[in-house]
Design an enzyme around this catalytic site. Structure first.
Site, PDB file in Angstrom:
ATOM      1  CD  GLU A 321      -9.415 -84.708  18.947  1.00  0.00           C
ATOM      2  OE1 GLU A 321      -9.373 -83.974  19.972  1.00  0.00           O
ATOM      3  OE2 GLU A 321      -8.470 -85.429  18.582  1.00  0.00           O
ATOM      4  CD  GLU A 455      -8.872 -86.304  26.620  1.00  0.00           C
ATOM      5  OE1 GLU A 455      -7.635 -86.191  26.635  1.00  0.00           O
ATOM      6  OE2 GLU A 455      -9.555 -86.243  25.573  1.00  0.00           O
TER       7      GLU A 455
END
Length: 555
Positions: A321, A455
């Site tokens: 990520e 997020e």
């Protein structure tokens, strides 16, 4: 905005009664009694929108310890007219209140010697000796560490690792990307460019520490970890790792859609993703950077891409990520009492665990066992091998986008070296380093899914939805200049070529569109319309996303 002041009328009434309090009067007070430090001190703490100026009386030389050193250095106290004794007492009480609440932005003062010894041992493992150290204007220290002595090589699987200084081959650019100018396009409706007059621009964002120096060749730029950083973590052992709550899994039917969405651990998303099952060897996107407001304790708001393989329901998920992350402790709510005006912390904001400030930062994460025991953020554990002396993972990104103003974005590319198998990271066209293939199980071969999006953490404080913002804090419908975006979504195929992700191949997901939403689109304008947004240079498959969190439709 002046955060602490007297009204103009009050100043006029008092001007005749006494002379302004000045540095000379402070000196005389200091010398007249109570020792050299028994004086009135002016504390300046850097906050968004200005400096917080507070007077207090203390017998300590560190009565201003609550203020940041950078703010004190750059913001000398102006002359301020003090009011009567009651006003001074009110100001002192407000100052103490600010310090009390601000203490949530710093680790607890009482730490046992044994714990501090453990922390120091941990820091000695992370912070390797540097040949040069750079003090950034944002408070970070960037250490220039010899490449062959970096923390990554302490991993048991990398003890005999030979550093790969560059990939054997770069991905071939997609045809659309090769035809477009993706890094710097300017637009100003009122003046035709330059960023003034209320116009908008799209520019590349960079890293703050670059204003203060550079690391020499043969070294890597590492953000120094401090004892305060570690003290904010739940434990020394878990420092730099995600907090997985496996027992809270409750949404297994979504396993085919997203990795983190199924955890049910208070995280919410607005994401675009490719269908699972194919062979993927990398991903790329350009993301604009914001500074969203955060409410949650140890909360965050991030925008990133995920490269994934393995089972979302088991313990073998592999994930790489990268993107930007924002964790905040900020003064935003205002309180007024009589002729005093002071900013107070809003809601339950506390110190972010990793950084201790409120700046968007470049971050990475990796795991090979669904966030259980392997992997970490940035370079806080062995694994990611850095090769760059120009990019420091975890360093702040500057400047950031503003509503109806300049839009600053970053381009992130992750891909697998087709010959050696390592997964490389590029930031803004500059190589940063790689995750060695030995770290992974499924990703040692290829990825099966890619995700892009935002997020946030929502623990429903007080029984209501969090007010933490995702992206810019605005919904997707507001579009360019106001909403957050990911543009030029691409994946790397088996031939090591970047390929534009077809519009129909992208699926989107948001748990509650009344809180945060996402809207995908496609732009095939190759020559550009000159407006900075879609059509300005070929955005290809892209999407807007984000939202304010709690609002009348999202209680």
């Amino acid at each position: 905005m002046l955060l602490l002041h007297h009204t103009a009328d009050t100043k006029r009434r008092r001007r005749k009664k006494r002379e302004p309090f000045s540095s000379s009067s402070s000196s005389s007070s200091s010398s007249s009694g109570g020792g050299p430090c028994a004086a009135q001190c002016c504390c300046a703490a850097g906050v968004r929108g200005g400096d917080l100026l507070v007077w207090a009386t203390s017998s300590s030389c560190r009565c201003c310890s609550g203020a940041s050193s950078a703010a004190l250095a750059s913001s000398p106290a102006p002359t301020i007219h003090l009011g009567n004794t009651i006003t001074q007492q009110l100001m002192l009480l407000l100052f103490l209140l600010l310090l009390l609440v601000a203490s949530s932005c710093a680790p607890a003062a009482a730490v046992s010697p044994a714990k501090m010894a453990r922390i120091q041992m941990h820091l000695d493992r992370i912070n390797k000796p540097a040949v040069r150290s750079i003090q950034s204007e944002d408070g970070d220290t960037i250490d220039c560490v010899p490449r062959h002595k970096q923390h990554a090589l302490d991993h048991p699987l990398l003890r005999a690792h030979t550093i790969q200084t560059a990939p054997t081959v770069f991905p071939a650019p997609a045809a659309a990307a090769a035809a477009a100018t993706v890094m710097k396009t300017a637009w100003n409706r009122s003046s035709g460019g330059g960023g003034g007059g209320g116009g908008r621009e799209r520019r590349g964002a960079w890293q703050t520490w670059h204003h203060r120096g550079h690391c020499p060749r043969g070294t890597v730029a590492i953000r120094r970890t401090t004892a305060d950083d570690v003290l904010r973590a739940r434990s020394v052992a878990r420092f730099g790792r995600k907090h997985k709550k496996k027992e809270l899994y409750r949404d297994a039917p979504r396993a085919a859609n997203a990795p983190d969405v199924i955890t049910g651990n208070g995280h919410e998303h607005a994401i675009a993703y490719t269908a699972a099952g194919g062979e993927v060897y990398g991903a790329k996107a350009t993301i604009n950077v914001w500074d969203p407001a955060i409410q949650e304790s140890n909360g965050f708001s991030l925008s990133q891409l995920w490269v994934l393989s393995g089972s979302f329901n088991g313990s073998d998920l592999n994930s790489i990520e990268a993107g930007w992350q924002y964790q905040q402790c900020e003064w935003v709510a205002e309180h007024t009492h009589a002729d005093l005006h002071v900013s107070l912390p809003a809601r339950d904001q506390v110190s972010p665990e990793l950084y201790g400030d409120s700046r968007p930062r470049l971050f990475t994460y990796w795991t090979s066992d669904a966030y259980e025991a392997t992997g970490c953020y940035n370079a806080l554990c062995p694994g990611f091998v850095q090769t760059s002396s120009r990019i420091a993972i975890g360093a702040s990104i500057s400047p950031v986008s503003s509503p109806a103003g300049p839009q600053y974005d970053i381009t992130v590319l992750i891909w697998k070296d087709p010959k050696l198998g390592n997964w490389w990271l590029s930031y803004g066209g500059h190589l940063v380093g790689y995750w060695p293939a030995q770290l992974f199980t499924h990703l040692a071969d290829h990825a099966t899914m890619v995700e892009w999006g935002g997020e946030v953490v929502n623990t429903s404080p007080g029984g209501v939805h969090t007010a933490t913002q995702m992206g810019s804090g605005r919904f997707a419908a507001e579009g360019f200049g106001r909403a957050s975006y990911f543009r030029n979504l691409e994946t790397v195929d088996a031939d090591n070529s970047l390929a534009e992700v077809p519009f129909d191949a992208v699926q989107t997901l948001a748990e509650d569109a009344a809180c945060y939403d996402i809207r995908k689109a496609y732009d095939d304008h190759r020559h550009g319309s000159g407006d900075g947004g879609p059509g300005s240079g070929g955005w290809g498959t892209h999407f807007y996303y984000g939202g304010p969190g709690r609002n009348p439709a999202c209680p």
